[in-house]
Structures are given as C-alpha cells and as structure tokens.
Design a protein around this motif. Sequence first.
Motif, mmCIF file in Angstrom:
data_model
loop_
_atom_site.group_PDB
_atom_site.id
_atom_site.type_symbol
_atom_site.label_atom_id
_atom_site.label_comp_id
_atom_site.label_asym_id
_atom_site.label_seq_id
_atom_site.Cartn_x
_atom_site.Cartn_y
_atom_site.Cartn_z
ATOM 1 N N ALA A 50 0.967 -1.282 0.019
ATOM 2 C CA ALA A 50 -0.051 0.149 -0.024
ATOM 3 C C ALA A 50 0.898 1.406 -0.029
ATOM 4 O O ALA A 50 1.605 1.610 1.101
ATOM 5 N N SER A 51 0.897 1.902 -0.972
ATOM 6 C CA SER A 51 2.016 3.024 -1.253
ATOM 7 C C SER A 51 1.914 4.068 -0.328
ATOM 8 O O SER A 51 3.052 4.870 0.183
ATOM 9 N N CYS A 52 0.706 4.501 -0.091
ATOM 10 C CA CYS A 52 0.483 5.664 1.001
ATOM 11 C C CYS A 52 0.685 5.509 2.475
ATOM 12 O O CYS A 52 0.609 6.092 3.158
ATOM 13 N N ARG A 53 1.031 3.851 2.691
ATOM 14 C CA ARG A 53 1.393 3.700 4.048
ATOM 15 C C ARG A 53 2.733 3.211 3.848
ATOM 16 O O ARG A 53 3.125 2.414 5.006
ATOM 17 N N ALA A 54 3.616 3.223 2.904
ATOM 18 C CA ALA A 54 4.862 2.632 2.773
ATOM 19 C C ALA A 54 6.005 3.400 3.566
ATOM 20 O O ALA A 54 6.793 2.896 3.798
ATOM 21 N N VAL A 55 5.556 4.718 3.732
ATOM 22 C CA VAL A 55 6.552 5.574 4.400
ATOM 23 C C VAL A 55 5.954 5.801 5.806
ATOM 24 O O VAL A 55 4.994 6.610 5.881
ATOM 25 N N PRO A 56 6.694 5.628 6.892
ATOM 26 C CA PRO A 56 6.479 5.679 8.328
ATOM 27 C C PRO A 56 6.193 7.466 8.517
ATOM 28 O O PRO A 56 6.846 8.133 7.948
ATOM 29 N N ARG A 57 5.157 7.746 9.724
ATOM 30 C CA ARG A 57 5.124 9.134 9.849
ATOM 31 C C ARG A 57 6.567 9.859 10.302
ATOM 32 O O ARG A 57 6.738 10.838 9.905
ATOM 33 N N VAL A 93 1.249 1.267 -8.432
ATOM 34 C CA VAL A 93 0.596 2.064 -7.244
ATOM 35 C C VAL A 93 1.649 3.036 -7.052
ATOM 36 O O VAL A 93 2.744 3.035 -7.305
ATOM 37 N N GLY A 94 1.170 4.147 -6.414
ATOM 38 C CA GLY A 94 1.776 5.438 -6.159
ATOM 39 C C GLY A 94 1.184 6.061 -5.204
ATOM 40 O O GLY A 94 0.263 6.083 -4.874
ATOM 41 N N CYS A 95 1.885 7.331 -4.502
ATOM 42 C CA CYS A 95 1.678 8.271 -3.626
ATOM 43 C C CYS A 95 2.326 9.359 -3.612
ATOM 44 O O CYS A 95 3.630 9.520 -3.930
ATOM 45 N N ARG A 96 1.477 10.656 -3.215
ATOM 46 C CA ARG A 96 2.355 11.845 -3.348
ATOM 47 C C ARG A 96 2.167 12.599 -1.906
ATOM 48 O O ARG A 96 0.884 12.372 -1.234
ATOM 49 N N TRP A 97 3.236 13.221 -1.299
ATOM 50 C CA TRP A 97 3.010 14.200 -0.182
ATOM 51 C C TRP A 97 3.411 15.560 -0.622
ATOM 52 O O TRP A 97 4.371 15.217 -1.253
#
Length: 264
Positions: A50-57, A93-97
């Motif tokens: 799950a790309s948007c959960r791949a990077v810890p806070r 899959v991908g995510c942007r912040w």
Amino acid sequence: MAYVPGVALLAALVAGCSAGSGSGGTGADSKPGSPTVTAAAPGKYRTLPASCRAVPRATLDDLLPGIAELPEDQQENAYEGTPAVTYDTDRKVGCRWKSDAPDGARSLSLDFERVVSYDPSVSDDDRAREVYGKKEEAAGLASASASGQPSAPADTGSPSSSPSGSSSEESGESGDTGGAQDGEDLRPRLLGGIGDAAFLDDRPARAGSATRHRTVSVVFRTSNVVVTIRYAEQPSAVTEVPDSRELQQKAQALARKLSETLSD
C-alpha cells in the motif's frame, strides 16, 4: 475342418492387429526427442505494498519539515498523502506528499511497478531488468546492470557517470555541488547496496528559472518490482539554493528502507 463363427473370427483378427501395434511399438505419430518448453520462472513479488502507508510518519516528519506543525485536520490529510491515479493496482501504485514551511516547500512521490512478462521464454525478473534499464538510459547513465552485472558501489561516481544535459550542466550552474564536501561526488550516478540495481539522478531547475527548485530521484529494482522515489525542494527565497547533499542522503535512506521492507 472346424467351423469358426463370424464373431469369433472378427475377435481374433482384432486381437492380432492389437498385438502388432501394441504400446511397446513406435507409432507413426510419435516424435521421440521433441524438446520440452519450460516456462521462465515467475517474479518474486505477486502483489504490491500500500504505497500511501509505505513511508512511516516519523520519516515523513524528517523529509517534509512543517508537516508536524500543521493544524490537526490538515496534518492528517498531509500524512495520508494522495494516491496516484492508476488503473491496475496489481501492477502499479503510487502516492504523493507535500508540505509547506516558512523556508520553502518540499514534496515526495513514490511509485511501485510490478513487472510481469507475458512471454513464457522471458522471466519477470528479466523483463523488469529491461524496464529499469530504460529508466537508467533516460537519466543518461550507462550501466552493466541491464545485462545482470552488479552496479557500482554505493555513493561512488566517475566523470563519465554524469549524464550530458543534466545536473549542473542542465541548470547552467557550473560547479554547483549543492552542499558537497571535499572529495564528495553528488553527480547523477549508479548506487550499490539498494536492491538488485539502483541509480540516483539530481536535477536542479533549468537556467533562467525564477525558482531554484531541485528534484532528486532514486530508482531501484528488486526482483520484478521497480521503485521510483522523487524528492524535491523549492526554497521560498529565489536566492537560496537547495542543499543537494541533504536531499540525496534522505532520498537514498528512504530507498534503502523500502528495499529492506520489500525483501522481508
């Protein structure tokens, strides 16, 4: 002369024919020595994270200064990120912040691609090697990785590893090392210790741009998955130059974490 009923005679003839062409014989249609086609091995990965959960806070706090100071409702949205538009989540899959701080804005994008070969003679890994190799070529880096050779050691480079038309040449800022220390090479280069093959690309804003925007990309392959990380900074002051060394170090650290997570 003994009389043989018609039915008995027919049965005897059939039995004789069967004996002459039994399983021990070689039929006209058999093809001894025909090669057996073996399908190439499938890739290690059958799903994507799950790309948007791949990077810890905690990592997002470090990469995106200012995100932790946002109002609670905005902060939650910033941590969640924005999923990339894709029509096949089994393959891409991908995510942007993004975060804005008084000294400038930073953004992070993460893309996973699971490569599948539909050619039974070509493995998923070999097809992924081709996909990764094209990205390496697009960055202007020549490598032996496309042929299965190991890439260069981590954090090394040579004059020939800097692609024409990129980095300081592209921006017109000759000699702009963006925070490099003595003897440190911050040019686009191959990386070791991240997945099966990896490279780093560093592209500041073009000459004449009104901003000093800089984007650092790290692309790596592990088995049949290709991962692309883009980490960018745009300072608020037009006279300020983004610290290339910091951006590169943080992008590489994230790539190593993701590579280790995929390998688990």
